[in-house]
Design a protein around this motif. Structure first.
Motif, PDB file in Angstrom:
ATOM      1  N   SER A   1       0.773  -1.093  -0.067  1.00 56.78           N
ATOM      2  CA  SER A   1      -0.014   0.053  -0.001  1.00 56.78           C
ATOM      3  C   SER A   1       0.995   1.399   0.136  1.00 56.78           C
ATOM      4  O   SER A   1       2.008   1.133   0.380  1.00 56.78           O
ATOM      5  CB  SER A   1      -0.860   0.180   1.092  1.00 56.78           C
ATOM      6  N   GLN A   2       0.460   2.335  -0.441  1.00 60.45           N
ATOM      7  CA  GLN A   2       0.977   3.542  -0.467  1.00 60.45           C
ATOM      8  C   GLN A   2      -0.282   4.615  -0.097  1.00 60.45           C
ATOM      9  O   GLN A   2      -1.063   4.558  -0.774  1.00 60.45           O
ATOM     10  CB  GLN A   2       1.594   3.898  -1.861  1.00 60.45           C
ATOM     11  N   TYR A   3       0.133   5.473   0.873  1.00 67.59           N
ATOM     12  CA  TYR A   3      -0.713   6.432   1.384  1.00 67.59           C
ATOM     13  C   TYR A   3      -0.045   7.986   1.411  1.00 67.59           C
ATOM     14  O   TYR A   3       1.049   8.064   1.729  1.00 67.59           O
ATOM     15  CB  TYR A   3      -1.374   6.177   2.623  1.00 67.59           C
ATOM     16  N   VAL A   4      -0.981   8.985   1.347  1.00 71.80           N
ATOM     17  CA  VAL A   4      -0.768  10.247   1.629  1.00 71.80           C
ATOM     18  C   VAL A   4      -1.123  10.374   3.056  1.00 71.80           C
ATOM     19  O   VAL A   4      -2.215  10.136   3.567  1.00 71.80           O
ATOM     20  CB  VAL A   4      -1.513  11.267   0.931  1.00 71.80           C
ATOM     21  N   LYS A   5      -0.207  10.452   4.133  1.00 75.06           N
ATOM     22  CA  LYS A   5      -0.561  10.802   5.559  1.00 75.06           C
ATOM     23  C   LYS A   5      -0.704  12.082   5.756  1.00 75.06           C
ATOM     24  O   LYS A   5      -1.601  12.361   6.785  1.00 75.06           O
ATOM     25  CB  LYS A   5       0.612  10.297   6.329  1.00 75.06           C
TER      26      LYS A   5
ATOM     27  N   LEU B   1       4.401  10.898   3.078  1.00 80.52           N
ATOM     28  CA  LEU B   1       3.668   9.707   2.499  1.00 80.52           C
ATOM     29  C   LEU B   1       4.379   8.678   3.333  1.00 80.52           C
ATOM     30  O   LEU B   1       5.125   8.587   3.733  1.00 80.52           O
ATOM     31  CB  LEU B   1       4.296   9.653   1.056  1.00 80.52           C
ATOM     32  N   GLU B   2       3.642   7.429   3.164  1.00 72.20           N
ATOM     33  CA  GLU B   2       3.906   6.114   3.669  1.00 72.20           C
ATOM     34  C   GLU B   2       3.840   5.077   2.745  1.00 72.20           C
ATOM     35  O   GLU B   2       2.690   5.015   1.990  1.00 72.20           O
ATOM     36  CB  GLU B   2       2.836   5.817   4.936  1.00 72.20           C
ATOM     37  N   GLY B   3       4.511   4.352   2.461  1.00 71.37           N
ATOM     38  CA  GLY B   3       4.565   2.888   1.668  1.00 71.37           C
ATOM     39  C   GLY B   3       4.474   1.740   2.632  1.00 71.37           C
ATOM     40  O   GLY B   3       5.702   1.629   3.459  1.00 71.37           O
TER      41      GLY B   3
ATOM     42  N   VAL C   1       1.650  12.567  -6.468  1.00 75.74           N
ATOM     43  CA  VAL C   1       0.814  13.312  -5.438  1.00 75.74           C
ATOM     44  C   VAL C   1       1.381  14.700  -5.814  1.00 75.74           C
ATOM     45  O   VAL C   1       0.457  15.447  -5.714  1.00 75.74           O
ATOM     46  CB  VAL C   1       1.130  12.945  -4.241  1.00 75.74           C
TER      47      VAL C   1
ATOM     48  N   LYS D   1       0.904  -6.107   8.425  1.00 73.03           N
ATOM     49  CA  LYS D   1      -0.475  -5.956   8.145  1.00 73.03           C
ATOM     50  C   LYS D   1      -1.143  -6.906   7.488  1.00 73.03           C
ATOM     51  O   LYS D   1      -0.783  -7.919   6.643  1.00 73.03           O
ATOM     52  CB  LYS D   1      -0.552  -4.703   6.991  1.00 73.03           C
TER      53      LYS D   1
END
Length: 166
Positions: A20-24, A87-89, A123, A165
């Motif tokens: 997963s990759q997220y904008v934190k 960001l978090e990956g 992003v 996870k």
């Protein structure tokens, strides 16, 4: 070609997988009536990243990337525009890569860093395309210099436990 076989093509590297990759977090500050001037002499860029190991499964790890752009005023002191992105990956090194293999560490550090920087490009372009700049492309980054900078920068290290996870 079936879509599910697309990633099995020899053209693609499957040594590292994106879980997963997220904008934190995003912070975008500009004064009313102004926007970033990405061609300004007063633009400062800063990158930091942290790779967090998973204590339960060595193949999983998390990369946090902190990126900021600051445009200072003509005096060069006071920031007038600021953009911060975190960001978090979450990545997994493929089971086909031996843990004791020297490429394991290379894949973990450089592979996941490349993946999260590519995500940053997307992003950053999407955020800046909603401004008067109509989209800013992040220039190429020398990953080895970024890694070297991050490794030599004095930071207070503390152990972190990260669960897998599921």
């Amino acid at each position: 070609m079936n879509l599910h076989n697309f990633s099995n093509n020899a053209l693609f590297n499957s040594d590292i997988l994106i879980e997963s990759q997220y904008v934190k977090a995003i912070q975008f500050i500009t004064p009313p009536g102004t926007d970033f001037d990405f061609n300004s002499e007063n633009i400062n860029l800063d990158y930091q990243y942290h790779i967090l190991d998973n204590s339960e499964d060595k193949r999983f790890h998390i990369v946090l990337l902190e990126f900021s752009i600051t445009e200072n005023g003509v005096d060069g002191k006071e920031p007038i525009c600021v953009l911060n992105i975190v960001l978090e990956g979450i990545y997994k090194i493929n089971d086909s890569v031996e843990y004791d293999d020297s490429s394991f560490s290379t894949i973990k550090h450089f592979g996941s860093l490349n993946l999260i920087i590519n995500f940053l490009r997307l992003v950053l372009y999407n955020i800046t395309s909603m401004t008067s700049n109509t989209g800013f492309y992040l220039p190429l980054i020398d990953i080895s210099k970024l890694h070297e900078k991050n490794m030599t920068k004095p930071t207070k290290k503390r152990s972190k436990k990260v669960s897998s996870k599921k």
